[in-house]
Design a protein around this motif. Structure first.
Motif, PDB file in Angstrom:
ATOM      1  N   THR A   1       0.806  -1.218   0.000  1.00 24.23           N
ATOM      2  CA  THR A   1       0.000   0.000   0.000  1.00 24.23           C
ATOM      3  C   THR A   1       0.841   1.271   0.000  1.00 24.23           C
ATOM      4  O   THR A   1       0.307   2.378  -0.138  1.00 24.23           O
ATOM      5  CB  THR A   1      -0.940   0.028   1.219  1.00 24.23           C
ATOM      6  OG1 THR A   1      -0.145   0.008   2.424  1.00 24.23           O
ATOM      7  CG2 THR A   1      -1.884  -1.168   1.201  1.00 24.23           C
ATOM      8  N   GLY A   2       2.163   1.130   0.180  1.00 28.48           N
ATOM      9  CA  GLY A   2       3.033   2.295   0.197  1.00 28.48           C
ATOM     10  C   GLY A   2       3.140   2.960   1.545  1.00 28.48           C
ATOM     11  O   GLY A   2       3.767   4.024   1.660  1.00 28.48           O
ATOM     12  N   GLU A   3       2.558   2.366   2.578  1.00 31.94           N
ATOM     13  CA  GLU A   3       2.721   2.925   3.923  1.00 31.94           C
ATOM     14  C   GLU A   3       4.188   2.880   4.341  1.00 31.94           C
ATOM     15  O   GLU A   3       4.655   3.714   5.117  1.00 31.94           O
ATOM     16  CB  GLU A   3       1.844   2.169   4.921  1.00 31.94           C
ATOM     17  CG  GLU A   3       1.788   2.822   6.288  1.00 31.94           C
ATOM     18  CD  GLU A   3       0.677   2.252   7.168  1.00 31.94           C
ATOM     19  OE1 GLU A   3       0.746   2.446   8.400  1.00 31.94           O
ATOM     20  OE2 GLU A   3      -0.268   1.618   6.642  1.00 31.94           O
ATOM     21  N   VAL A   4       4.915   1.893   3.823  1.00 29.10           N
ATOM     22  CA  VAL A   4       6.368   1.868   3.964  1.00 29.10           C
ATOM     23  C   VAL A   4       6.970   1.791   2.563  1.00 29.10           C
ATOM     24  O   VAL A   4       6.370   1.255   1.632  1.00 29.10           O
ATOM     25  CB  VAL A   4       6.860   0.696   4.840  1.00 29.10           C
ATOM     26  CG1 VAL A   4       6.253   0.773   6.225  1.00 29.10           C
ATOM     27  CG2 VAL A   4       6.559  -0.657   4.194  1.00 29.10           C
ATOM     28  N   ASP A   5       8.167   2.341   2.412  1.00 32.44           N
ATOM     29  CA  ASP A   5       8.855   2.326   1.121  1.00 32.44           C
ATOM     30  C   ASP A   5       9.655   1.047   0.918  1.00 32.44           C
ATOM     31  O   ASP A   5       9.877   0.606  -0.219  1.00 32.44           O
ATOM     32  CB  ASP A   5       9.809   3.518   1.025  1.00 32.44           C
ATOM     33  CG  ASP A   5       9.095   4.842   1.175  1.00 32.44           C
ATOM     34  OD1 ASP A   5       8.165   5.109   0.396  1.00 32.44           O
ATOM     35  OD2 ASP A   5       9.459   5.612   2.102  1.00 32.44           O
TER      36      ASP A   5
END
Length: 369
Positions: A213-217
């Motif tokens: 989800t892109g909450e972390v890279d």
């Protein structure tokens, strides 16, 4: 020697079990009957001959209990201590020893799991991360900040790419997509050091979902996250050719990172000082059986089409006995590197030494080849 495994377990959990009892010799134990001990570990080919009774620990009958590494860590470090001899996460043990005065178990220089960790850095392909230096300023996810694997990764990134833990933002997931493989994270694997801010990710989301989800890279994780296993299009490895990166690292440093060691109840070794060498010899014999199988029929038993070529390439780089046990020069350097990493990263209260963590009866143990 009897090759069958006895399913009787000796009750030795009390801290006073061996109080004021003189140490035994191996001959005395043989005359009185074998010790009845409980053992746990993964059924790796290099351990299986012990766990299935093909290889004896001289003077010992074993009851094998199957557990994941999280369960083994928790039993020894935080639980009922039902295991006499067990595989254990190296860094969780180190933290318990240095920070909690844990002395109930001690280590033998047997390393059932060693893994290069360049392959354990995963990225969201839309994050703009193309090389290690691009991690600076990014958000990194993890299900266990102070695990052995993560400590190795952070140390390697500092030594090789000048990236400190403070250079990135950290998010810890409260769910691990690989829990079925590893068991519950122990308290020693979820330590949060001073000087590093670690936020909690969205409740209920595992580390794999945080990455997708892109909450972390990026994600640092010992196991391949679910999204990577399922070949999610947005998830890849930072080191696309991790094999070459890891081989280059080994050629430069001589380090083959150690993940797990073998722990044994300290009271057992105090009462039976011969036991360290007996256990060590059995694990070496079991590993030699695994090597022989690799040499003769590994190519047939394994489904990898280039098994033989991979084995030959590994031996060319690392030598015939590439999965070494004992406190030889290379293993000592590897252990001391992790000791340094742990203290540098604010995890262990002081920098451990070999003589701290390994029992005195095991300090001279090395393989005889």
């Amino acid at each position: 020697m009897n090759k069958s495994i006895s399913f009787l377990t000796l009750a030795i959990g009390s801290s006073s079990a061996f109080a004021n009892v003189a140490p035994t010799t191996q001959a005395q134990v043989a005359a009185q009957g074998n010790l009845q001990l409980t053992i746990s570990g993964y059924e790796f080919p290099r351990l299986k001959p012990i766990l299935n009774g093909q290889v004896d620990i001289e003077g010992v009958d074993l009851d094998y209990v199957k557990m994941g590494i999280g369960e083994m860590n928790n039993d020894v470090l935080n639980g009922e201590q039902t295991l006499d001899i067990t595989e254990i996460g190296l860094h969780p043990y180190m933290l318990a020893y240095a920070n909690e005065d844990f002395r109930d178990y001690t280590l033998l220089p047997i390393f059932p799991l060693r893994v290069f960790r360049h392959k354990s850095i995963f990225i969201n392909k839309e994050s703009g991360i193309e090389k290690p230096e691009d991690l600076k300023g990014k958000t990194i996810g993890t299900p266990g900040y102070s695990s052995t694997s993560l400590t190795w990764i952070r140390g390697m990134l500092l030594d090789e790419y000048d990236i400190t833990p403070q250079d990135v933002n950290w998010i810890a997931s409260d769910v691990d997509s690989s829990k079925e493989l590893t068991g519950a994270v122990s308290a020693q694997e979820a330590m949060m050091p001073n000087g590093v801010v670690i936020r909690t990710g969205t409740p209920g989301k595992d580390e794999s979902e945080l990455l997708v989800t892109g909450e972390v890279d990026a994600l640092f994780h010992a196991a391949e996250p679910k999204a990577y296993v399922q070949r999610h299009e947005s998830v890849g490895r930072l080191f696309e050719d991790s094999r070459t990166a890891e081989q280059t690292y080994y050629a430069k440093t001589g380090i083959f990172p150690i993940m797990h060691a073998v722990a044994i109840k300290t009271e057992l070794l105090e009462q039976h000082p011969w036991l360290a060498e007996a256990v060590f010899d059995a694990y070496v014999e079991a590993k030699d059986i695994a090597y022989a199988q690799m040499n003769k029929l590994g190519w047939a038993a394994d489904m990898m089409p280039w098994y033989v070529q991979e084995l030959e390439a590994t031996r060319t780089l690392m030598g015939d006995n590439f999965f070494t046990y004992g406190l030889d020069e290379k293993n000592t350097k590897t252990l001391e590197t992790l000791f340094r990493y742990s203290h540098e990263q604010g995890l262990s209260d002081y920098q451990l030494k070999i003589e701290d963590t390994f029992h005195k009866s095991a300090l001279e143990l090395v393989e005889q080849k």
